[in-house]
Design an enzyme around this catalytic site. Sequence first.
Site, mmCIF file in Angstrom:
data_model
loop_
_atom_site.group_PDB
_atom_site.id
_atom_site.type_symbol
_atom_site.label_atom_id
_atom_site.label_comp_id
_atom_site.label_asym_id
_atom_site.label_seq_id
_atom_site.Cartn_x
_atom_site.Cartn_y
_atom_site.Cartn_z
ATOM 1 N N TRP A 100 0.843 -1.212 0.000
ATOM 2 C CA TRP A 100 0.000 0.000 0.000
ATOM 3 C C TRP A 100 0.866 1.246 0.000
ATOM 4 O O TRP A 100 0.567 2.223 -0.680
ATOM 5 C CB TRP A 100 -0.967 -0.013 1.179
ATOM 6 C CG TRP A 100 -1.958 -1.141 1.099
ATOM 7 C CD1 TRP A 100 -2.119 -2.149 1.995
ATOM 8 C CD2 TRP A 100 -2.911 -1.383 0.055
ATOM 9 N NE1 TRP A 100 -3.113 -2.998 1.572
ATOM 10 C CE2 TRP A 100 -3.613 -2.564 0.399
ATOM 11 C CE3 TRP A 100 -3.230 -0.727 -1.136
ATOM 12 C CZ2 TRP A 100 -4.625 -3.102 -0.408
ATOM 13 C CZ3 TRP A 100 -4.243 -1.264 -1.937
ATOM 14 C CH2 TRP A 100 -4.918 -2.431 -1.579
ATOM 15 N N ASP A 170 -1.688 6.531 6.390
ATOM 16 C CA ASP A 170 -2.754 5.616 5.981
ATOM 17 C C ASP A 170 -3.111 4.744 7.191
ATOM 18 O O ASP A 170 -2.321 3.904 7.614
ATOM 19 C CB ASP A 170 -2.228 4.760 4.808
ATOM 20 C CG ASP A 170 -3.254 3.761 4.301
ATOM 21 O OD1 ASP A 170 -4.340 3.631 4.916
ATOM 22 O OD2 ASP A 170 -2.969 3.103 3.272
ATOM 23 N N LYS A 194 -12.412 -1.799 6.818
ATOM 24 C CA LYS A 194 -11.692 -2.710 7.710
ATOM 25 C C LYS A 194 -12.177 -2.572 9.147
ATOM 26 O O LYS A 194 -12.503 -3.560 9.774
ATOM 27 C CB LYS A 194 -10.193 -2.473 7.609
ATOM 28 C CG LYS A 194 -9.669 -3.118 6.327
ATOM 29 C CD LYS A 194 -8.885 -2.501 5.425
ATOM 30 C CE LYS A 194 -8.695 -3.194 4.109
ATOM 31 N NZ LYS A 194 -7.724 -2.445 3.319
HETATM 32 C C1 LIG Z 1 -7.199 -1.970 2.201
HETATM 33 C C2 LIG Z 1 -6.140 -0.942 2.254
HETATM 34 C C3 LIG Z 1 -6.001 0.065 1.276
HETATM 35 C C4 LIG Z 1 -6.815 0.105 -0.002
HETATM 36 O O1 LIG Z 1 -8.091 0.438 0.218
HETATM 37 P P1 LIG Z 1 -9.158 0.506 -0.967
HETATM 38 O O2 LIG Z 1 -10.314 1.088 -0.231
HETATM 39 O O3 LIG Z 1 -9.386 -0.870 -1.464
HETATM 40 O O4 LIG Z 1 -8.628 1.417 -2.014
HETATM 41 C C5 LIG Z 1 -5.035 1.024 1.466
HETATM 42 N N1 LIG Z 1 -4.232 1.002 2.537
HETATM 43 C C6 LIG Z 1 -4.319 0.049 3.476
HETATM 44 C C7 LIG Z 1 -3.403 0.066 4.649
HETATM 45 C C8 LIG Z 1 -5.276 -0.952 3.368
HETATM 46 O O5 LIG Z 1 -5.362 -1.908 4.315
#
Ligand SMILES: *Cc1c(COP(=O)(O)O)cnc(C)c1O
Length: 361
Positions: A100, A170, A194
Amino acid sequence: MRVYNFSAGPSAMPESVLKRAADEMLDCSGSGMSVLEMSHRSKAFSAIIEDAEALLRELMGIPDNYKVLFLQGGGSTQFAMIPLNLMKKKKIDICVTGQWAKKACQEAQRYGEVHIVGDSSDKKYSYIPKLDPTTFDSQADYFYICQNNTIYGTRYSRLPQTGSVPLVADLSSCICSEPVDVTKYGLIFAGAQKNLGPAGLTIVIIRQDLISEPMPFTPTMLQYKIHADNGSMYNTPPTYSIYICKLILEWLRDEIGGLEAMKQINMRKCGMFYDYLDSSDMFRATVQGEDRSMMNIPFVTGDQELDAKFISEAAAAGFVNLKGHRTVGGMRASLYNAMTIEGVEKLIGFMKAFEAANAAK
Ligand SMILES: *Cc1c(COP(=O)(O)O)cnc(C)c1O
């Protein structure tokens, strides 16, 4: 029968939230309609989005000089939106701790100079690099990290000291799993699917002084200023996802007792699980020490056939989505907020029985 769902995302939700959503499906709060049918400009929906923001502010302790935005496009859209809006001098620092962060890095490279201050790809991203602040660029527009690495099961136990350079993080897979000091960040973002709700909602928490004119060619929908000026209502927001997020935040406050209480539960869950992995002769965690994630725990047996047998027998017994990410292999148990202590105890019990039944003779 409901299963124990260890999915990395979209992931399990608190049962009480799902039941309440079901109760309110046909008539939400006396409106005579489902949230799915409401105008986003209606009084009833305004109350929902205002409550969601107020709850998030209360739980996370978000100061008044930060805006909370409810956006779409997932975490991945933020990989572009952040540089488009925050790159002024057109140079940033980034630490690459997994896929990511790497994707965020590649997207930022389209718009400016990206200085990689740390990279753990040499050991399959199984650790968080030790960073040397003297290598940080004090003139960078921002410093970017992925705080919890969903795929590899690592997380920062300490934030990098970036001085006056805004930290951009993030938090997609760890938001609201424990208290954070929001004032340490310039911008926090998280896809909701999540820990905070359904797919389709992305939350951005941004310090107000970082909201300014983006690069001139930035599409309107990718401008923080537009969404901030319009209270996340420039266009139709993901209304139902925001409503479920509000229910989850109420659950966090009223049933769990806030983020410190959530942290205690999460530490207990991952503590039990790591303790078992560390004592097992069959399973072992792929991450060691302080970098271990509280949310996502990859583990292996060291034998691919045995991994596959375990995953399939676990699924048959009601423990689902334990297959590791396709790039890592093995197994991964995601123990997000909604996973109960009981669920983790049951999984460990199943693993012990599997270990006993399959031990090398
Ligand atoms: C799942 C995830 C993403 C991507 O998210 P999307 O909503 O599918 O674009 C980005 N960063 C992290 C840390 C993630 O776990």
